[in-house]
Scaffold this motif. Sequence first.
Motif, PDB file in Angstrom:
ATOM      1  N   HIS A 102      -9.371  -3.439   6.506  1.00  0.00           N
ATOM      2  CA  HIS A 102      -9.115  -2.413   5.511  1.00  0.00           C
ATOM      3  C   HIS A 102     -10.264  -1.421   5.580  1.00  0.00           C
ATOM      4  O   HIS A 102     -11.408  -1.821   5.773  1.00  0.00           O
ATOM      5  CB  HIS A 102      -9.041  -3.066   4.120  1.00  0.00           C
ATOM      6  N   ILE A 135      -6.089   2.678  -0.486  1.00  0.00           N
ATOM      7  CA  ILE A 135      -4.781   2.105  -0.183  1.00  0.00           C
ATOM      8  C   ILE A 135      -4.394   2.390   1.272  1.00  0.00           C
ATOM      9  O   ILE A 135      -3.249   2.699   1.568  1.00  0.00           O
ATOM     10  CB  ILE A 135      -3.715   2.600  -1.166  1.00  0.00           C
ATOM     11  N   THR A 139       1.426   4.436   5.657  1.00  0.00           N
ATOM     12  CA  THR A 139       0.810   3.288   6.319  1.00  0.00           C
ATOM     13  C   THR A 139       1.678   2.720   7.433  1.00  0.00           C
ATOM     14  O   THR A 139       1.189   2.388   8.504  1.00  0.00           O
ATOM     15  CB  THR A 139       0.523   2.187   5.282  1.00  0.00           C
ATOM     16  N   TYR A 183       0.839  -1.204   0.000  1.00  0.00           N
ATOM     17  CA  TYR A 183       0.000   0.000   0.000  1.00  0.00           C
ATOM     18  C   TYR A 183       0.875   1.255   0.000  1.00  0.00           C
ATOM     19  O   TYR A 183       0.597   2.220  -0.706  1.00  0.00           O
ATOM     20  CB  TYR A 183      -0.912   0.007   1.224  1.00  0.00           C
TER      21      TYR A 183
END
Lengths: 352, 560
Positions: free
Chosen positions: B197, A248, A254, A157
Motif C-alpha cells: 500500500h 485509498i 484501482t 478501495y
Amino acid sequence: MVESAPLPETFSDLLGLEQFGVAGEFLAGLLAAGLVGTFVLLNTAVAGPWAKRKITASFTDRISVNRVGPWGLGTIIVDSVRLLSKELIIPEDADRPAYDLAPLVLAGSALLGFAVIPMGNGIQVADPEVGLAYVFAVASIASLGLLMAGYSSSNKYSFLGGLRAVAQNLAYEIPLVLTGASVVIFAGTLQMSEIVAAQQETLLQLGPVAIPTWFGILNPFAFALFVVANLAEVGRNPFDIPEAPTEIVAGYQTEYSSVYFVLFYLGEFIHIFLGGALIATLFLGGPAGPILPGIVWFTIKIWAVFLFTQWARSALPRVRIDQLIEIGWKGLLVLSFANLILTAVIVGVVGV
Amino acid sequence: MSLEKPVPDAPDEVGVTEDGLDYDALEELVSEHVIDRESHVNAEALVIRPDAVQDTLSALKEEAGFDHCSAVTAQEYEDRYESIYHLKKFDDPTQQLSVVVPANKDEPVSESAESVYRTADWHEREAYDLVGIEYDDHPDLRRILLPETWQGHPMGKDYNQNQPQVVPLREHVNPLAEDHSAGEDSDTMFVNIGPHHPATHGVLHVKTVLDGEQIADIDPDIGYLHRNEEQMCEQSTYRHQIMPYPDRWDYTPGGILNEWAYARAAESMADIEVPEYAQVLRTMSAELTRIAAHMLALGTFGLDVYGDFNAIFMYAVRDREAVQNILEDLTGQRLMFNYFRLGGVSWDVPEPREEFFEKIREFLDGLPEYIEEYHNLITENEIFQLRCIDTGILPPEVAKNYGATGPVLRGSGVDYDLRRDDPYGYYDELDWNVVTEDGCDNYSRVLVRMREVEESAKIIRQCVDLLEDWPEDDREIQANVPRTLRPEADKEVYEAVEGAKGELGIYMRSDGTDKPARFKIRSPCFSNLQTLPEMSEGEYIPDMVASLGSLDIVLGEVDR
C-alpha cells in the motif's frame, strides 16, 4: 473579434454540402466535431501527460523525461505503446457492463463539453442558446462514471473512492454552477459566444494597454470561487481525495489497467482542460487577446489553468474528506450564494 | 548549562539515594517474590517467581518509579527459560533494574506483564514467537513476526533449522480475502491496508475495520521483513562481523546511530575505553545521520499528507543529499556505513581535512535557509495545520506506558533523550538542547523532528570546531582492542542509545566464546508502532495514514 458562425456552417459553405440536405449537415457536423476533438486530444492526450511530467519536475526540482527525443518528446510515443500494450486485467467479480462503460462515460462526458466552447477563429461545433447549462450538465455526467467505476470494480478501495468522488462532486457542483450563474447575470445570456462577446469592451485605457471587461477582472471574487470549486471538480490537490493514493491506493481506478486505465487517465486530463476552457470562457475573455489569433490565446489560457492545477498539486496538502465536505457546503456554497445575490443586486441597480 | 534536565519534584521513590540506586531496598520492596539476585553489567537483576510477575512489576512501577519497560528479552538456557524485563525511569534512565523471570524447561510459562506495562504486549508476543515462552494472562498471545502456521520457535535450543516450513496462502491471511469478522449485518467494513500500500512505508499490514470513513478498529500486522537479525548477530563474532548488521535495521539511513547501540553494548561488556578523538568523530557522524534520517521522515510525511507529486519529498531528499555526500566522504558509503569499530571508528576524516570541514560548514550555513523554506511550505500552511493539529493524539502517559521513545515521546511533551539523560559519546561536553513539543499530535511530532535537525546542526558545528583544533599527534581513532574479542562467560549487558527513531537497546549475554550467546535488539520503531491503534481509533483514514507517517517507522527495524 471576427463575428463568425459555428464551425459546421463554415464547413458546409466551404465544401458546398448544403445541397445534400440533412446528410450534408450531418457530415459538416461530423467534420467539425472531428476537428475540435483532434485539437482537444492533441492538447490533453498527446501534450498533456508529457507536459505534466515536465511541469511537476520543475516544481519539485527534478529533471524528468529527457532520454527519448529532444526534451524527452519521444516519451509520448513510448508511453502510448507502453500503456496500450499492457495486459487488461478485469477482476473476476466486476460488474461487467458498468465496469466497461465507466471509463467511456468519464472520458466522453468531458469531451462532449468542448462542443460548445468557442475557441476563436470560428472554431466552435455548436452554439446553442443554453450553452453554459449544457457544459455543466455533460460535465457532471462524469460523477456517474466515477460511481460506476467505484461500485463495479468489486474492490473496497474503489468503492471508497467512488463514494468520495460523488460526495465531493455534489459538494462542489453547486457552488460551481452558482458562480457560473453570476456570470450569466452579467452577460445576460447562457450562449457561450455571447458570454465571450460581452467581455470584449475596454474597461480602462492605461496608455497603450487596454484592460478589457473580462469577468475575471470585473468580479475577481467570483473568479476565485470558480477556480477553487473547479479544482475540487477535477479532483486535484488540495482536493484529490477520490483517488488519494496514500489513503485509498488509487480510489475508483484501482482495478483498471491497460486501455481502460488510459481512458481514465485521459478523462482526467480532458476534465482539467475542460475546466480550463470554462474558466477561460467565463472569466478570461475566451479567445480574446492582442496580436495573436484567437485560437492561440485560447490555448495559452487553458494551459495556464493547467499549470495552476499542477502547481496546486505540487505545493498544497490535501484536505480530509470531512473537511472537504465542510468547506464545500459551509464555505463555498454560502460564498457563491452571496456572490450571486450581490451580483444580481449590483447589476439590477447599475443596470449594466 | 542548557544540557541539564529540569529536576522533577523530588519523587518519593523506593531505592533512590544520593549516589545511585540502592538495590537492597528494591529487593526488600518485593522480597516475598525474589528468589535470587544477579549482577548484570548495566544494572542489578532480581530473579523472581514466574507467577508473581504482575505483583513485582507493579510494586516496582508504583513505588520505585520504574515507569519505563524498555524491553523484554527472552532466552533459553540448558536447564530453563528466562524472560528479562529491562526497567528504567523516564526521569532518569541511568537508574536501571532488570527483572529476571525464569520458566520451567518443560513447560515454559510465566505471568504476563501486559497489565502493568502496555508495551509488554508486543514484546511478550515476540518472545513467545521466537523463543517459545508462554505468558499467562496475556490478552492476545499470538505469533507476531512469523506466520501463524510456523512450526517451532526459531531461537529455541531444539529448533530444527532444516525442517521445511509450509506457509500456504490459504492458511496465512490472504490480503484479498473477504473478511466477515465484523459480522454479516454490521455497518462496518474490513479492509486490509497493506502489506502493499502506498502509505505503509514498507511492508506493513494494517488490518482495519472501517465505519464509513472512520476507523473502528485497527491491528498492525508486522513481520513481513523479518530476517531474525538477532540470530544472525548470534552467529557472528563481536569484533568485526556484527557491526555491519545495525546498518541494515534502519536504512533511512539511521545506520551510524544504530551502530553506536551495538558499539556501546559491546564496549560496556568488554570494558573498552574509546579515545576522545574517536568519540568526537562518532558524535559528529551520528548527528549527520540523524539529520539525514529526519529529512527523510519529513519527506515521507509530506508524501502521506500531500499526496504524490508534491514538492516536499523532493526538497527534503535534495537537502538530505548534501548530508549523504558528506557521509560518503567520511565513511566511503552512502547507506550501509559500517563506520564504527569496537573502541573507535574505522577512519579519520578524509584528507585534505580543511576541505572536508569546509564542506560541512557550507552545509550547516545553508541549513537555516532550508529549514525556513520547510516552515514556509509545510508547517505554516493552513491546510497542513488543519490536517495535523489535534489529530493522532498520544497523551504523555499513554506514550510512556507503551514505551514510546524518541521524537514520538518528545512530541508528547516528555523530556526524555538518552543523549543527555544517559550520556555517551561526547554529548555531555557540548552545548545543545533537547527538543520537546506539548501538542501530543501529528503536528508536534513533525515539529520536533524539524527542530531536532537544528540541534543536530549545533552539535555538528561544535564537533567540527573541536576536530579542526585537535593536536595532530593526539588523533587516536581506535583504542587497542584484541583481534579476537572473548568476553568472560555469563556477562549480561543491556545498553541503549538515542537512535533516529528513539531508544535503540541491545542486550547481550556472553558465553566465553567470540560470539554472543544471546543478542536481543530493542527496536524503537517496534514500540512506537504499538501506539498506532491508540492514536487512530475513532479518527479518519487520512489521519491514521498521517499518524503512521508521524511515527516514522522503518520496517527493517520493526521486523528485524
